[in-house]
Scaffold this motif. Structure first.
Motif, PDB file in Angstrom:
ATOM      1  N   THR A  32     -44.333  50.118  32.384  1.00  0.00           N
ATOM      2  CA  THR A  32     -44.443  50.738  33.696  1.00  0.00           C
ATOM      3  C   THR A  32     -43.524  50.110  34.735  1.00  0.00           C
ATOM      4  N   ARG A  33     -43.443  48.800  34.754  1.00  0.00           N
ATOM      5  CA  ARG A  33     -42.707  48.085  35.799  1.00  0.00           C
ATOM      6  C   ARG A  33     -41.210  48.035  35.523  1.00  0.00           C
ATOM      7  N   PRO A  34     -40.400  48.461  36.466  1.00  0.00           N
ATOM      8  CA  PRO A  34     -38.954  48.292  36.312  1.00  0.00           C
ATOM      9  C   PRO A  34     -38.569  46.834  36.574  1.00  0.00           C
ATOM     10  N   HIS A  35     -37.554  46.360  35.859  1.00  0.00           N
ATOM     11  CA  HIS A  35     -37.095  44.981  35.991  1.00  0.00           C
ATOM     12  C   HIS A  35     -35.659  44.986  36.504  1.00  0.00           C
ATOM     13  N   SER A  36     -35.393  44.220  37.535  1.00  0.00           N
ATOM     14  CA  SER A  36     -34.049  44.199  38.123  1.00  0.00           C
ATOM     15  C   SER A  36     -33.014  43.689  37.124  1.00  0.00           C
ATOM     16  N   ALA A  37     -33.390  42.763  36.260  1.00  0.00           N
ATOM     17  CA  ALA A  37     -32.448  42.225  35.276  1.00  0.00           C
ATOM     18  C   ALA A  37     -32.048  43.270  34.229  1.00  0.00           C
ATOM     19  N   LEU A  38     -32.809  44.333  34.115  1.00  0.00           N
ATOM     20  CA  LEU A  38     -32.530  45.389  33.141  1.00  0.00           C
ATOM     21  C   LEU A  38     -32.021  46.648  33.829  1.00  0.00           C
ATOM     22  N   GLY A  39     -31.434  46.489  34.994  1.00  0.00           N
ATOM     23  CA  GLY A  39     -30.928  47.647  35.728  1.00  0.00           C
ATOM     24  C   GLY A  39     -32.048  48.530  36.248  1.00  0.00           C
ATOM     25  N   TYR A  40     -33.145  47.923  36.623  1.00  0.00           N
ATOM     26  CA  TYR A  40     -34.318  48.621  37.147  1.00  0.00           C
ATOM     27  C   TYR A  40     -34.890  49.634  36.160  1.00  0.00           C
ATOM     28  N   GLN A  41     -34.813  49.291  34.884  1.00  0.00           N
ATOM     29  CA  GLN A  41     -35.476  50.060  33.827  1.00  0.00           C
ATOM     30  C   GLN A  41     -36.676  49.249  33.356  1.00  0.00           C
ATOM     31  N   THR A  42     -37.605  49.919  32.694  1.00  0.00           N
ATOM     32  CA  THR A  42     -38.695  49.179  32.069  1.00  0.00           C
ATOM     33  C   THR A  42     -38.150  48.557  30.790  1.00  0.00           C
ATOM     34  N   PRO A  43     -38.751  47.468  30.308  1.00  0.00           N
ATOM     35  CA  PRO A  43     -38.292  46.888  29.047  1.00  0.00           C
ATOM     36  C   PRO A  43     -38.329  47.895  27.891  1.00  0.00           C
ATOM     37  N   LYS A  44     -39.331  48.757  27.884  1.00  0.00           N
ATOM     38  CA  LYS A  44     -39.431  49.769  26.820  1.00  0.00           C
ATOM     39  C   LYS A  44     -38.251  50.729  26.877  1.00  0.00           C
ATOM     40  N   ALA A  45     -37.923  51.233  28.069  1.00  0.00           N
ATOM     41  CA  ALA A  45     -36.800  52.162  28.217  1.00  0.00           C
ATOM     42  C   ALA A  45     -35.484  51.471  27.884  1.00  0.00           C
ATOM     43  N   ALA A  47     -35.036  48.951  25.813  1.00  0.00           N
ATOM     44  CA  ALA A  47     -34.987  48.765  24.360  1.00  0.00           C
ATOM     45  C   ALA A  47     -34.656  50.070  23.648  1.00  0.00           C
ATOM     46  N   GLU A  48     -35.229  51.178  24.112  1.00  0.00           N
ATOM     47  CA  GLU A  48     -34.925  52.475  23.496  1.00  0.00           C
ATOM     48  C   GLU A  48     -33.457  52.832  23.688  1.00  0.00           C
ATOM     49  N   HIS A  49     -32.930  52.574  24.882  1.00  0.00           N
ATOM     50  CA  HIS A  49     -31.515  52.837  25.151  1.00  0.00           C
ATOM     51  C   HIS A  49     -30.639  51.933  24.299  1.00  0.00           C
ATOM     52  N   LEU A  50     -31.017  50.674  24.168  1.00  0.00           N
ATOM     53  CA  LEU A  50     -30.250  49.719  23.367  1.00  0.00           C
ATOM     54  C   LEU A  50     -30.255  50.118  21.900  1.00  0.00           C
ATOM     55  N   THR A  51     -31.397  50.577  21.409  1.00  0.00           N
ATOM     56  CA  THR A  51     -31.507  50.992  20.009  1.00  0.00           C
ATOM     57  C   THR A  51     -30.615  52.197  19.729  1.00  0.00           C
ATOM     58  N   THR A  52     -30.611  53.181  20.615  1.00  0.00           N
ATOM     59  CA  THR A  52     -29.784  54.368  20.373  1.00  0.00           C
ATOM     60  C   THR A  52     -28.305  54.051  20.566  1.00  0.00           C
ATOM     61  N   ALA A  53     -27.977  53.117  21.461  1.00  0.00           N
ATOM     62  CA  ALA A  53     -26.574  52.763  21.699  1.00  0.00           C
ATOM     63  C   ALA A  53     -25.986  51.952  20.557  1.00  0.00           C
ATOM     64  N   THR A  54     -26.828  51.243  19.817  1.00  0.00           N
ATOM     65  CA  THR A  54     -26.334  50.394  18.731  1.00  0.00           C
ATOM     66  C   THR A  54     -26.791  50.871  17.360  1.00  0.00           C
ATOM     67  N   ASP A  55     -27.181  52.117  17.260  1.00  0.00           N
ATOM     68  CA  ASP A  55     -27.670  52.660  15.991  1.00  0.00           C
ATOM     69  C   ASP A  55     -26.573  52.593  14.945  1.00  0.00           C
ATOM     70  N   THR A  56     -26.804  51.842  13.875  1.00  0.00           N
ATOM     71  CA  THR A  56     -25.778  51.644  12.847  1.00  0.00           C
ATOM     72  C   THR A  56     -25.591  52.897  11.990  1.00  0.00           C
ATOM     73  N   ARG A  57     -26.505  53.825  12.060  1.00  0.00           N
ATOM     74  CA  ARG A  57     -26.354  55.049  11.272  1.00  0.00           C
ATOM     75  C   ARG A  57     -25.385  56.025  11.927  1.00  0.00           C
ATOM     76  N   ALA A  58     -25.000  55.776  13.166  1.00  0.00           N
ATOM     77  CA  ALA A  58     -24.134  56.705  13.888  1.00  0.00           C
ATOM     78  C   ALA A  58     -22.730  56.758  13.287  1.00  0.00           C
TER      79      ALA A  58
END
Length: 69
Positions: A32-45, A47-58
């Motif tokens: 729920t809480r946005p974090h300034s160190a993560l560009g004001y995203q939640t840690p969950k969001a 991580a999801e962005h990081l996973t799709t950006a680094t997907d090795t199957r791409a």
């Protein structure tokens, strides 16, 4: 954060109560809480962005080195 916001201010009745309160706090903190160190995203969001950006199957790997686990 957890110590300041939760552990120092909460009296737990028993282990089950402590687990439930800590789980609820962690869910709120991570989903729920946005974090300034993560560009004001939640840690969950983030991580999801990081996973799709680094997907090795791409794209197939052009290296003959083994992938780390």
């Amino acid at each position: 954060r957890m110590r300041d916001e939760l552990l120092n201010e909460t009296m737990f009745r028993n282990m089950a109560h402590a687990r439930a309160v800590i789980r609820a706090w962690a869910d709120d903190f991570n989903e729920t809480r946005p974090h300034s160190a993560l560009g004001y995203q939640t840690p969950k969001a983030f991580a999801e962005h990081l996973t799709t950006a680094t997907d090795t199957r791409a794209a197939p790997s052009e290296s003959s080195a083994r992938m780390s686990v």
